[in-house]
Design a protein around this motif. Sequence first.
Motif, mmCIF file in Angstrom:
data_model
loop_
_atom_site.group_PDB
_atom_site.id
_atom_site.type_symbol
_atom_site.label_atom_id
_atom_site.label_comp_id
_atom_site.label_asym_id
_atom_site.label_seq_id
_atom_site.Cartn_x
_atom_site.Cartn_y
_atom_site.Cartn_z
ATOM 1 N N SER A 65 38.433 58.736 47.418
ATOM 2 C CA SER A 65 39.890 58.719 47.324
ATOM 3 C C SER A 65 40.274 59.684 46.217
ATOM 4 O O SER A 65 39.657 59.682 45.154
ATOM 5 N N TRP A 70 45.223 55.025 44.294
ATOM 6 C CA TRP A 70 45.504 54.877 45.725
ATOM 7 C C TRP A 70 44.682 53.728 46.305
ATOM 8 O O TRP A 70 44.713 53.448 47.490
ATOM 9 N N LEU A 71 43.861 53.103 45.463
ATOM 10 C CA LEU A 71 42.983 52.043 45.940
ATOM 11 C C LEU A 71 43.237 50.768 45.144
ATOM 12 O O LEU A 71 42.963 50.710 43.951
ATOM 13 N N ALA A 72 43.812 49.762 45.792
ATOM 14 C CA ALA A 72 43.987 48.487 45.100
ATOM 15 C C ALA A 72 42.724 47.665 45.335
ATOM 16 O O ALA A 72 42.115 47.742 46.409
ATOM 17 N N LYS A 73 42.305 46.929 44.334
ATOM 18 C CA LYS A 73 41.049 46.188 44.436
ATOM 19 C C LYS A 73 41.309 44.695 44.211
ATOM 20 O O LYS A 73 42.037 44.336 43.297
ATOM 21 N N GLU A 74 40.746 43.862 45.095
ATOM 22 C CA GLU A 74 40.901 42.408 44.946
ATOM 23 C C GLU A 74 39.512 41.783 44.980
ATOM 24 O O GLU A 74 38.676 42.165 45.791
ATOM 25 N N ILE A 75 39.280 40.846 44.078
ATOM 26 C CA ILE A 75 37.968 40.187 44.015
ATOM 27 C C ILE A 75 38.143 38.695 44.281
ATOM 28 O O ILE A 75 39.026 38.070 43.709
#
Lengths: 87, 87
Positions: A65, A70-75
Amino acid sequence: MYVILVYDIGEKRVGKMLKHCRKYLNWIQNSVFEGEITEIKLKEMLAGAKKIIDEDNDSIIIFKSRQERWLAKEIIGIERMTTDNFL
Amino acid sequence: MYVILVYDIGEKRVGKMLKHCRKYLNWIQNSVFEGEITEIKLKEMLAGAKKIIDEDNDSIIIFKSRQERWLAKEIIGIERMTTDNFL
């Protein structure tokens, strides 16, 4: 650029690959790395990775990217990257 | 939106998780999925995943990009997603 690298490689090669990728990116989960990297360093990393893997049996996927934002991160569950007990 | 999902979960739960994620995304590599998904379907998938995993021991990471074209993908070695012999 920001990259996510995932690999699925033979057990015998995992240790070497892990050591190699850690020089360039952050380990976040079993066989998964992420991080900011330049085009030159990415080429260098992948050239080294190609020497480690068996291209007929192993698989590396790189998502690139242009910017991390531009990259959302969810854990969900535990965040592994705080521990070193992996292979 | 376009998502990449990676999970690192206990062996006993892998089969169930795999089946679950395949309803929403494309399997591309051991424990790695990608695909286009709506916000609602993503919520539904994650709610289901939370019922499957052990949140104290397992880890799921989701990378979300508003559009697939913001993510370039490179594959080195073999492309696993054409085979079904995985678990």
